[in-house]
Design an enzyme around this catalytic site. Structure first.
Site: not given
Ligand SMILES: Cc1cc2nc3c(=O)[nH]c(=O)nc-3n(C[C@H](O)[C@H](O)[C@H](O)COP(=O)(O)OP(=O)(O)OC[C@H]3O[C@@H](n4cnc5c(N)ncnc54)[C@H](O)[C@@H]3O)c2cc1C
Length: 764
Positions: A438
């Site tokens: 989220e």
């Molecule tokens: C267990 C679990 C359940 C989930 N459930 C759902 C679901 O039901 N539906 C769904 O659609 N998604 C779901 N997600 C996805 C979740 O919303 C994403 O994991 C999240 O949006 C982050 O994306 P990412 O994991 O690819 O991290 P990345 O986007 O690769 O981010 C990596 C790091 O970079 C940081 N970062 C990225 N951009 C910036 C910025 N501009 N400035 C500073 N820092 C930044 C992030 O904060 C993070 O620390 C789930 C994820 C998990 C792990």
């Protein structure tokens, strides 16, 4: 005069501002249009009206909601076996799934007319909180259908036909929803998805109709592996211009039954050993008719705005409830355990090293539940405060992480060793999930809270930006002139307010003798935030969003002021409980140190030294003036959760205390804690007589027979708490895994039943 001012003074500023101010992308515009502002905007005025905060109603449960929590929710908690879910079956038992469906826990937010429970945000939050204190897996499973998924989206944007069809089916659990936004390319930058829908003719239920051919690959989707309907976000294209002139329609949302041909769904991820259903899914040339587009064909391309709107409310409920549960549980159990566990001949709660984290645990539990209540109250008044929900998401989950870490440290090996008796291990593993989903926390803090807060909550800035972008040039200048000069007057007032409050201790405060100085300090920092934000925007303009470290610190000031407002409100709402005052003080002092540190670091790193010098002079003229809680205050806070106090009970509100369950970790702890307190004076008599065996104490007439029995029961109960689980090396075989001869191995539970019935009953 007005026209003259426009021409001579405003016009050059207007031209400069067009270059300097942030312009809004379409996705930013959608984010800014989603939801509304509330107390956050009041903080941003630099002069919060405390009577508005005090007039906010305390959230209350209806009789029906209370009965539901006392009845079905407690019963549900009694059915759940967290150890079994995580280490044996890898899923909740069928009876738990059935219970959730039959009791409409997947339809908490769905109106009664569609068969849902139509509960308030507060009831929803209370339920998620209670279930979390029993099992994070069950809590996540319950909260997802009630949160950002198809249910909320349908209620906000569905056509009547879609609502009539889907909502009753979601309410009674015939349909299990999930929401698919994230894909490999698109994580935090969800708009970067390459999942695609192309408008074309296709066959649906044997008929040729116009619709969309979808191709996607989503991952991390909670409830995905068991979902029957997928709320799918994709980019929609109309290359043959079948429905209009535009080829690239933008992000859209569809309701996709998961049994359609071309869908591959069911595989699971293993997210930090949290055994809720979560996994990837793929769609290859899946055809859906327009009637499956959320809100109908007219809503194609409006998906991002829909998602932002759903997020504005949902993010303020589920994870904050889960985090409040985490801080409640860790405060209660750590206080009790520290009282029971003895080392060097004394309860570890007597060591100052332990009192330090205990105090933090107690204070955080107070603060987080206050913030949960305040935010639920706003939501139940019909607000969708998008900046506050981002603050809540970030700060609640971060505070939970701190609390779980403190609790693990206090418990030592007891919390590290996994088994049915461990009540912290799974919560510890769940923390990174809450931090990531989220809106991952680093991004939420660095980009969103202040990035959106500054524009949305500022009394004039959004109107100025919108004026700058107005197509009609005369109207643009006239509007800009109007808001710009109001802005100037507001900033000038804020400068004087800030000087008055920082230099001379002036400031507004309600008639509240105990907390007057805190209200005044809050008013002071609110003015500091307002003027620091104004000058940051003036100097950096659109570049501020790339200065994430500055933005994050200004966001921290806004967030801290919101969370501390919740602390003050809790104190009022609970009738100014004098025993809780140390926790209020601890929170205020800690929060003020954070605020001053954040401001100080903003000024240290500010690109314009003249302006930062000016800001320092009017907001922090004497440097950092606040001090962290004293050791004495910490000791007092720690004592509040290591004894049977009314504060401890208030902090534990909403926690499941194993009413229907026997012998599990927390239950053992509760019994031993009560007995430890009861037996304290008898134990003291023994200690004074330098006798450790109660039988000997009885013989020597140091204690009575009754006291001897009490001590024996207390010591037995304490041993039961201190026990941890152990296993044979071969026991770590998951239920159902075939052995070499193809037969399922014995489960850990069955092994325990056979070899150690006492321990097995602890888990049952
Ligand atoms: C267990 C679990 C359940 C989930 N459930 C759902 C679901 O039901 N539906 C769904 O659609 N998604 C779901 N997600 C996805 C979740 O919303 C994403 O994991 C999240 O949006 C982050 O994306 P990412 O994991 O690819 O991290 P990345 O986007 O690769 O981010 C990596 C790091 O970079 C940081 N970062 C990225 N951009 C910036 C910025 N501009 N400035 C500073 N820092 C930044 C992030 O904060 C993070 O620390 C789930 C994820 C998990 C792990």
């Amino acid at each position: 005069m007005g026209k003259l001012r426009q021409k001579t003074i405003t016009k050059p500023i207007f031209k400069w501002a067009q270059k300097a101010m942030p312009s809004l992308s379409e996705t930013e515009r959608d984010a800014l249009n989603a939801g509304d502002t509330w107390w956050d905007a009041e903080i941003f005025t630099g002069n919060p009206d405390w009577s508005k905060l005090q007039a906010t109603p305390k959230p209350k449960l209806t009789e029906e909601e209370q009965a539901f929590i006392d009845g079905p929710v407690n019963e549900l908690c009694g059915l759940i076996d967290d150890w079994k879910i995580v280490w044996e079956t890898g899923d909740m038992e069928q009876k738990v799934w059935d219970f959730l469906r039959e009791n409409r826990l997947f339809g908490m937010i769905i109106p009664k007319q569609y068969g849902g429970l139509e509960f308030s945000a507060f009831a929803h939050s209370e339920i998620v909180k209670k279930i979390t204190t029993r099992s994070t897996v069950a809590a996540v499973t319950t909260m997802v259908p009630n949160s950002l998924g198809p249910g909320e989206l349908l209620m906000q944007f569905g056509t009547e036909k879609q609502k009539d069809y889907w909502l009753p089916r979601l309410a009674d659990g015939r349909e299990i929803p999930c929401f698919g936004l994230t894909s490999e390319e698109a994580g935090s930058d969800a708009g970067a998805m390459v999942d695609k829908g192309v408008i074309c003719e296709g066959e649906y239920n044997g008929e040729k109709v116009l619709g969309i051919r979808l191709n996607w690959h989503k991952r991390y989707i909670t409830l995905g592996p068991v979902a029957t309907v997928l709320g799918l976000a994709f980019k929609c294209y109309d290359p043959d211009k079948l429905i209009g002139d535009e080829e690239d329609l933008g992000i859209s949302v569809a309701l996709v039954p998961t049994d359609l041909p071309g869908i591959d769904i069911g595989r699971r991820h293993l997210p930090a050993f949290q055994m809720f259903q979560n996994g990837p899914n793929w769609g290859t040339d899946v055809f859906i008719p327009f009637e499956n587009i959320l809100g109908g064909k007219e809503q194609l391309g409006k998906g991002w705005a829909m998602l932002m709107s759903a997020l504005a409310a949902g993010r303020g409920i589920s994870l904050p409830a889960l985090s409040a549960a985490g801080t409640t549980l860790t405060a209660r159990t750590s206080g009790a355990y520290a009282r029971i566990r003895q080392q060097f001949g004394v309860p570890i709660s007597k060591f100052e090293g332990i009192q330090d984290p205990l105090a933090a645990l107690a204070a955080r539990a107070y603060k987080l539940d206050g913030a949960r209540h305040l935010t639920c109250s706003a939501l139940d008044q019909g607000h969708k405060p998008s900046v506050i929900s981002a603050i809540m998401k970030y700060h609640m989950t971060t505070a939970m992480r701190d609390s779980v870490t403190d609790a693990m440290d206090i418990h030592g090996g007891k919390a590290v060793i996994d088994g049915p008796l461990n009540y912290l291990g799974n919560l510890y593993r769940a923390v990174p999930v809450a931090i990531t989903v989220e809106g991952a926390n680093i991004m939420t803090r660095s980009l969103m809270i202040f990035g959106q807060g500054a524009i949305r909550c500022h009394p004039y800035l959004l109107n100025e930006i919108l004026a700058l972008e107005h197509e009609d040039k005369d109207k643009a200048l006239a509007d800009f002139d109007k808001y710009f000069w109001k802005h100037v007057a507001h900033s000038t007032k804020t400068v004087f307010r800030s000087i008055g409050r920082s230099w001379f201790g002036t400031g507004t405060s309600p008639d509240e003798p105990e907390l007057k100085k805190y209200y005044k300090a809050m008013s002071r920092y609110s003015a500091a935030l307002a003027i620091a934000s104004d000058l940051s925007l003036l100097i950096l303009g659109g570049k501020l969003k790339f200065k994430e470290m500055l933005s994050a610190r200004l966001g921290d000031v806004l967030s801290e002021l919101y969370m501390l407002s919740a602390v003050l409100k809790r104190w009022e709402d609970e009738g100014r409980q004098t025993e809780d005052l140390p926790l209020v003080k601890y929170n205020m002092q800690t929060g003020f140190v954070k605020i001053e540190t954040a401001l100080d670091e903003v000024y240290q790193n500010f690109p314009n030294k003249l302006v930062s010098g000016f800001l320092r002079a009017i907001t922090l003229p004497f440097g950092k003036s606040q001090t962290a809680p004293s050791d004495e205050l910490k000791r007092t806070c720690a004592d509040l959760i290591t004894a049977k106090t009314a504060t401890r009970d208030r902090l534990s509100q909403g926690m499941y205390l194993c009413e229907h369950h026997t012998s599990e970790g927390i239950h053992r702890l509760e019994i031993a804690f009560d007995l430890t307190i009861e037996a304290a004076s008898a134990e003291e008599k023994l200690r004074d007589a330098d006798i450790s065996d109660p039988e000997k104490g009885l013989k020597a007439s140091v204690i009575t027979k009754q006291e001897c029995d009490l001590i024996q029961r207390e010591r037995h109960a304490t041993e039961k708490v201190i026990e941890v689980d152990d296993f044979e090396p071969g026991d770590f075989v998951r239920y159902g895994c075939p052995s070499e001869d193809g037969e399922p191995e014995e489960s850990v539970r069955d092994y325990l039943r056979r070899t150690s019935p006492d321990l097995a009953s602890a888990a049952e």
